[in-house]
Write a protein that holds these residues in place. Structure first.
Motif, PDB file in Angstrom:
ATOM      1  N   GLU A 193       1.069  -1.240   0.693  1.00  0.00           N
ATOM      2  CA  GLU A 193      -0.177  -0.132  -0.119  1.00  0.00           C
ATOM      3  C   GLU A 193       0.882   1.030  -0.457  1.00  0.00           C
ATOM      4  OE1 GLU A 193      -3.268   0.539  -0.436  1.00  0.00           O
ATOM      5  OE2 GLU A 193      -3.353  -2.031  -0.952  1.00  0.00           O
ATOM      6  N   ASP A 194       1.866   1.025   0.727  1.00  0.00           N
ATOM      7  CA  ASP A 194       2.829   2.099   0.707  1.00  0.00           C
ATOM      8  C   ASP A 194       3.214   3.017  -0.575  1.00  0.00           C
ATOM      9  OD1 ASP A 194       2.316   3.021   3.316  1.00  0.00           O
ATOM     10  OD2 ASP A 194       3.718   1.299   4.367  1.00  0.00           O
ATOM     11  N   THR A 234       1.140   3.788  -2.963  1.00  0.00           N
ATOM     12  CA  THR A 234       0.573   5.636  -2.804  1.00  0.00           C
ATOM     13  C   THR A 234       2.035   6.468  -3.470  1.00  0.00           C
ATOM     14  OG1 THR A 234      -0.167   5.316  -0.730  1.00  0.00           O
ATOM     15  CG2 THR A 234       0.373   6.937  -0.508  1.00  0.00           C
ATOM     16  N   ALA A 263       1.305   7.799  -7.901  1.00  0.00           N
ATOM     17  CA  ALA A 263       0.459   8.942  -7.652  1.00  0.00           C
ATOM     18  C   ALA A 263       1.132   9.339  -8.693  1.00  0.00           C
ATOM     19  CB  ALA A 263      -0.031   8.626  -6.275  1.00  0.00           C
TER      20      ALA A 263
END
Length: 151
Positions: A84-85, A88, A92
């Motif tokens: 998830e990190d 992100t 992005a």
């Protein structure tokens, strides 16, 4: 002079506006002229063998080799099993995709659309990201995901 506005009139107005909004967007909900990327030869749930041939197709953006940053162009990256990190950060806009984490971050800086990737047996999520000539994710991001099972 006051005009009476009925609920029926408001609903009709909203429905017409919604119809125009839907007509201006493709099936993914993005405006038709926005850049997009898709996995052209893989679908969610496909069972594949390693090395996996991964092909990407982009619309409304020129795909060219890395280097010069040219408005309206970029090159493909395939990111494997992002946390998830990591998602992100690298899926992005405005962030650089690291070049030293292969085989998890596959750069297609030669401008190609297909690449064979070695993957271990099991389920993997592949994330396609189009970035500019300096490996910076575009704004807005041009990203797609697919999950496959490697036998």
């Amino acid at each position: 002079m006051l005009h009476k506005i009925s609920i029926r009139g408001i609903v009709a107005f909203v429905m017409v506006g919604a119809a125009f909004a839907v007509a201006a967007c493709d099936s993914a909900g993005a405006p038709e002229d926005m850049p997009s990327v898709v996995f052209s030869n893989l679908s969610d749930g496909d069972v594949v063998a390693s090395p996996v041939n991964v092909c990407l197709e982009s619309t409304n953006i020129a795909i060219e080799p890395k280097g010069e940053i040219v408005e309206g162009s970029g090159h493909h990256h395939i990111l494997v099993d992002l946390t998830e990190d990591e998602r992100t950060l690298y899926a992005a806009s405005g962030n650089a995709i690291p070049a030293d984490v292969e085989p998890r971050y596959v750069h297609m800086g030669d401008g190609s659309g297909c690449k064979d990737i070695e993957l271990t047996p099991g389920e993997h999520t592949l994330t396609a990201v189009v970035a500019n000539g300096g490996h910076i994710t575009l704004d807005p991001p041009v990203v797609a995901d697919v999950s496959v099972v490697v036998e």
